[in-house]
Structure formats: C-alpha cells, structure tokens
Design a protein around this motif. Sequence first.
Motif, short mmCIF file in Angstrom:
data_model
loop_
_atom_site.label_atom_id
_atom_site.label_comp_id
_atom_site.label_asym_id
_atom_site.label_seq_id
_atom_site.Cartn_x
_atom_site.Cartn_y
_atom_site.Cartn_z
N TYR A 207 -2.43 3.22 -0.82
CA TYR A 207 -2.72 3.05 -2.25
C TYR A 207 -3.28 1.65 -2.50
N HIS A 208 -2.64 0.67 -1.90
CA HIS A 208 -3.08 -0.71 -2.06
C HIS A 208 -4.48 -0.91 -1.48
N GLN A 209 -4.77 -0.24 -0.38
CA GLN A 209 -6.07 -0.41 0.27
C GLN A 209 -7.21 0.23 -0.51
N ALA A 215 -5.78 -1.44 -10.70
CA ALA A 215 -4.75 -0.40 -10.68
C ALA A 215 -3.42 -1.02 -10.29
N PRO A 216 -2.44 -1.05 -11.17
CA PRO A 216 -1.16 -1.68 -10.85
C PRO A 216 -0.52 -1.06 -9.62
N ALA A 237 6.44 -4.75 2.67
CA ALA A 237 5.09 -4.44 3.13
C ALA A 237 4.01 -4.99 2.21
N LEU A 238 4.24 -4.96 0.90
CA LEU A 238 3.20 -5.38 -0.04
C LEU A 238 3.39 -6.79 -0.56
N ARG A 240 3.79 -9.97 -2.68
CA ARG A 240 3.48 -10.33 -4.06
C ARG A 240 2.52 -9.35 -4.72
N ASP A 241 1.88 -8.49 -3.93
CA ASP A 241 0.96 -7.52 -4.51
C ASP A 241 1.68 -6.35 -5.18
N LEU A 242 2.96 -6.18 -4.88
CA LEU A 242 3.72 -5.08 -5.47
C LEU A 242 4.16 -5.47 -6.87
N LEU A 243 3.68 -4.72 -7.85
CA LEU A 243 4.08 -4.98 -9.24
C LEU A 243 5.44 -4.36 -9.54
N GLY A 244 5.66 -3.14 -9.05
CA GLY A 244 6.91 -2.50 -9.38
C GLY A 244 7.18 -1.26 -8.54
N VAL A 245 8.39 -0.74 -8.67
CA VAL A 245 8.78 0.52 -8.03
C VAL A 245 9.20 1.48 -9.13
N ARG A 246 8.95 2.75 -8.86
CA ARG A 246 9.26 3.77 -9.86
C ARG A 246 10.37 4.68 -9.35
N LEU A 247 11.39 4.85 -10.18
CA LEU A 247 12.50 5.75 -9.88
C LEU A 247 12.32 7.03 -10.70
N ASP A 248 12.30 8.16 -10.00
CA ASP A 248 12.17 9.46 -10.65
C ASP A 248 13.14 10.44 -9.99
N THR A 249 14.31 9.92 -9.65
CA THR A 249 15.32 10.68 -8.91
C THR A 249 15.64 11.99 -9.62
N PRO A 250 15.54 13.14 -8.93
CA PRO A 250 15.76 14.43 -9.60
C PRO A 250 17.22 14.63 -9.97
#
Length: 345
Positions: A207-209, A215-216, A237-238, A240-250
Amino acid sequence: MVLEIVSLADIDKLQIDPKRRLLSATHEEILGGATTDVYFVRTFEVLESMGLLDTPVTAEIFCHRDGLLAGVDEVMGLLEGKGVEVWALPEGSQMRSKEVVMRIRGGYREFGVYETTILGFLASSSGWATAAREVKDAAGDKQVICFGSRHIHPAVAPVMERAALLGGCDGASCILGAKLAGRQPQGTMPHALPLIIGDTVKAALAYHQYMPDDAPRIVLVDTYKDETEESLRVASALGRDLLGVRLDTPAERGGVTPDLVQELRQRLDQAHFNHVRILVSGGLNPERIRVLSAAGVDSFGVGSYISGAAPIDMTLDLKEVNGRPWTKRGRIPGVIPNPNLIKRK
C-alpha cells in the motif's frame, strides 16, 4: 426525452424496458414525476378537467421532530424553471419540531405533482444529516468519516454521504458522495487487500509503495493476528510513514473494546510509536464513540448509524388558495411566519 407524468394517460404510456439492468429511478424519471404517488396525478386529472389546475396556492412544509435540515438544494433543482417562489431554512440549519422549513408559492400545476418527491428529498437527507451531527457531537474534535454506503442502495448512497458531510462528518468514503460535496473521498483499505496478499505487513508495504503520497497510510490490523501484535509489526515496518492503524474487530471476536484500545495505545507508546493514531470502525453509535474516545481512539469510521437513520417525517399542507387563507381541519389557515426562512427563488 423526459416523459412528464401529469395525467393517467401518461402513466399508461410509461413502459418499463424488460432489459432494464438497474431498478433505481433515473434523474429523468424523477424530474418527469414517475416517482410520485399516483393520487397526485389523479388530482391533476380532475383539476385539469375543471380548469382549476393553475390555481395559485401557497404550500408549507413542516418537520415532525428536531433535527438538521438537508435536501433543500435537491428540491431547488427539482423546481428549477417552474416559475414558483420558494422560501426555506438554509441547508444544514437546525430545525425544531413542527417548524415550517419551506414555503412554496405558485400555480398548483407547477409543483403539485412533486409533493411526494419533495418530501422524500427532505425527510431522508435530514435524517442522515441529523444522525451525522449526533456522532460528530459525540466525537467532539476527533475525526469522523462516513462509511455508510455499503448499507444502503447505491442510487441514494451519494445523497446520504453528502448529507453526512453536511451534518458534520469530516470525510466520506463514497466517491460520488464526497465529490457532490466538493470534497475528496477518504478511506483506508478493505480486508481484501491483506487477505489476497497473505500478510498484513506485506499488504501495508505494498500500500505504501503503490499509493500516492496524499493517501494516508492507515492500515487494517485485525485480519490475521492479535491487533496489538499486528500494529507493532506494521509500525516497525513503516516507521514515521504510518499515520494510523484501523481496528474493525468483528463481533465474533468481541468487537473493539475500550480495554483493547487502551492496551494498544500503551503498547504503541512504549515502543515509541506515539505518532500512530487509532481509527475504529464497525457498529459505532454515539454512546460507543464516547466510550472509545475516552479510551484513546483518535478517529472513527461510522456506517450504519448514519445510513440507517430514520427519515425525519415532513408534511406539506396547502395554506392559501387563490390568495385566501385556506387549509384542512387541524391546521391553521394562512402562512405561519418564520423569520428564519430565506427566499431562494
């Protein structure tokens, strides 16, 4: 050519193509009156036969509960060129139960057949905008993005997401909905990306590549492993390029809980990833937003609470006929003054 439905004969002429691929009304069908209730066409037929269809009238529309008014711009588009005068509360303004939100004056021929459509525009859009305002109020200064398109018919999804932006959402994922509001669509990534690639970190790096710089870099972290473990792997892995993580746990795994958010925040901070924000989506409502916000969530993706909001019922009454105060029992004859109404045309 637009077929105008103003008589029973016009209804008979309306033929549906058996090869029609989609069932939603086209713009031409809406403008032509094909989405109205049939009894308004029957009324046209009677009034035309009696020479009364051009009778000058004044109609007022009032709402049945408090909320945020939306849909005015679509009403104006519907009535463009009809030679009627319209006064309305501004799009996106607060309205009180029983308040007159719109007044229309002109010959009945010019707008009477559109009563169903006008009320539908206002009722649905106002319901969505009001729900969006509720979740935004719960989130305070934290970001709320509307993810509601998947829960609603695609023909009206752009209208819904535009209403959500009007109601206060900071972004919308539906491309057309955002564009209609003069915004750029926003979103992260679906589970399909890490599922097809086979690993969350590999998906994040890809995604980053391949995504443009604007694109955040927000990565889903609940696909394969524990959310905190995946978040730390992606952050490593990312960097300072990582803006955030998304939790969508079912829900099958207990959903996103305050304890999970607090643990994730602590683990990220302890690993010196203080810059990584936490975005949560999935089954959110104002109450859950307040609880999760207090636990440390930075932004929210809200879907069904907005898209599934009940319409705010609207009622249209004729209040003047031939310049004379005149209406049905139970209503006050004549226009009801509302200094907040602004003349639109």
